[in-house]
Design a protein around this motif. Structure first.
Motif, PDB file in Angstrom:
ATOM      1  N   THR A   1      -7.700  -4.341  -1.276  1.00 56.10           N
ATOM      2  CA  THR A   1      -8.630  -3.209  -1.226  1.00 56.10           C
ATOM      3  C   THR A   1      -9.386  -3.168   0.097  1.00 56.10           C
ATOM      4  O   THR A   1      -9.718  -2.094   0.608  1.00 56.10           O
TER       5      THR A   1
ATOM      6  N   GLN B   1      -8.436  -3.663   3.035  1.00 57.55           N
ATOM      7  CA  GLN B   1      -7.719  -2.979   4.104  1.00 57.55           C
ATOM      8  C   GLN B   1      -8.090  -1.504   4.149  1.00 57.55           C
ATOM      9  O   GLN B   1      -8.083  -0.877   5.217  1.00 57.55           O
ATOM     10  N   VAL B   2      -8.412  -0.953   2.990  1.00 56.23           N
ATOM     11  CA  VAL B   2      -8.771   0.466   2.893  1.00 56.23           C
ATOM     12  C   VAL B   2     -10.281   0.664   2.958  1.00 56.23           C
ATOM     13  O   VAL B   2     -10.785   1.528   3.675  1.00 56.23           O
ATOM     14  N   ASN B   3     -11.008  -0.160   2.222  1.00 55.42           N
ATOM     15  CA  ASN B   3     -12.451   0.045   2.091  1.00 55.42           C
ATOM     16  C   ASN B   3     -13.282  -0.602   3.194  1.00 55.42           C
ATOM     17  O   ASN B   3     -14.478  -0.360   3.281  1.00 55.42           O
TER      18      ASN B   3
ATOM     19  N   ALA C   1      -6.824   7.500  -2.114  1.00 58.85           N
ATOM     20  CA  ALA C   1      -7.156   6.266  -1.399  1.00 58.85           C
ATOM     21  C   ALA C   1      -6.810   5.021  -2.220  1.00 58.85           C
ATOM     22  O   ALA C   1      -6.667   5.073  -3.441  1.00 58.85           O
ATOM     23  N   ASN C   2      -6.691   3.916  -1.511  1.00 59.96           N
ATOM     24  CA  ASN C   2      -6.571   2.587  -2.115  1.00 59.96           C
ATOM     25  C   ASN C   2      -5.449   2.520  -3.151  1.00 59.96           C
ATOM     26  O   ASN C   2      -5.614   1.946  -4.230  1.00 59.96           O
TER      27      ASN C   2
ATOM     28  N   ASN D   1       0.832  -1.193   0.000  1.00 60.98           N
ATOM     29  CA  ASN D   1       0.000   0.000   0.000  1.00 60.98           C
ATOM     30  C   ASN D   1       0.871   1.249   0.000  1.00 60.98           C
ATOM     31  O   ASN D   1       1.912   1.305   0.648  1.00 60.98           O
TER      32      ASN D   1
ATOM     33  N   HIS E   1       0.751   5.143   1.029  1.00 60.39           N
ATOM     34  CA  HIS E   1      -0.041   5.979   1.926  1.00 60.39           C
ATOM     35  C   HIS E   1       0.079   7.448   1.528  1.00 60.39           C
ATOM     36  O   HIS E   1       1.106   8.089   1.768  1.00 60.39           O
TER      37      HIS E   1
END
Length: 268
Positions: free
Chosen positions: A184, A186-188, A14-15, A7, A9
């Motif tokens: 995805t 982990q973010v969404n 995002a994502n 990922n 950051h």
């Protein structure tokens, strides 16, 4: 590099993640800093742009969203970065994409069954044409100039499927592709839970709230529906790339040479 720790950051993008570090079936490693995927860039901050241009030497952006989505949330412009709009869906069928703002009844009624969405992207002639064009644009890129980033709105469905196609072309197996796709969540994950709770608070049935929650998540069954549709129509992956997406074999070979190298990445 840990294959599950790719990922990127940013402050407002995002994502985002790098396909670099993933392994291919022939023992190669995808090079770092060349192939980037993310959600939309409309809220990118000055610091995000500095990172993209300085750290990743970004030189091309491929926007997979429809004209309406681009108009509502245009990407931040970046000097000296090539921008290509290649919408996966024609505007006439834009309603099939769930990536819209708001949670009213009209939008809810347009939410597709996600597995059908993925099947459609690899069977509909228009979608195949646009996905093939986007894939070729990535493969034809001069990586000596910098990286390529492709995105949709959430960075999950259209972006996820193009990522899967590129990974197939690079020789990754489907388990590796699925692992990347599922990152995805982990973010969404928090976002999906927020909308789930919003639906319940608005008095919606739990079944409806579940549908909304799942729409923002990457689920194995969604991508597997695309793989199943591919397997049903094509002899193998190579045939899908050549005949379904019209990607020449020599272009795939050049792409592999440009974006992979033998052995495990030193940062693994």
């Amino acid at each position: 590099m840990n294959r599950n720790d790719r990922n990127i950051h940013f402050e407002k993008i995002a994502n985002a993640r790098d396909l670099g570090g993933l392994q291919t079936m022939n023992g190669c490693t995808i090079s770092l800093g060349l192939l980037l995927r993310s959600a939309n860039l409309s809220d990118a901050t000055e610091e995000d742009i500095i990172d993209l241009r300085g750290k990743y030497h970004l030189s091309k952006i491929i926007d997979l969203r429809t004209e309406t989505e681009r108009r509502e949330r245009p990407d931040v412009t970046m000097e000296s970065v090539e921008y290509q709009s290649i919408p996966v869906f024609d505007e006439s069928v834009a309603g099939i994409s769930h990536e819209k703002k708001g949670m009213n009844e009209q939008i809810f009624s347009m939410f597709p069954k996600m597995g059908q969405l993925y099947s459609r992207m690899v069977t509909d002639p228009s979608c195949l044409e646009h996905l093939g064009k986007a894939a070729r644009s990535v493969m034809e890129h001069d990586f000596t100039k910098g990286s390529v980033l492709w995105h949709c709105t959430e960075g999950k469905d259209r972006c996820g499927l193009l990522s899967a196609i590129l990974l197939l072309a690079l020789g990754a197996d489907r388990n590796t592709i699925m692992e990347d796709y599922l990152l995805t969540n982990q973010v969404n994950g928090p976002k999906s839970e927020k909308y789930y709770q919003m639906m319940l608070a608005a008095g919606k049935a739990e079944t409806e709230a579940e549908v909304v929650r799942n729409i923002f998540l990457a689920k194995e069954e969604y991508l597997n529906m695309a793989f199943e549709a591919i397997d049903a129509q094509y002899e193998n992956t190579d045939t899908f790339l050549r005949e379904g997406l019209h990607i020449p074999e020599n272009l795939i070979e050049q792409f592999q040479k440009k974006c992979t190298r033998k052995g495990v990445n030193e940062t693994s």
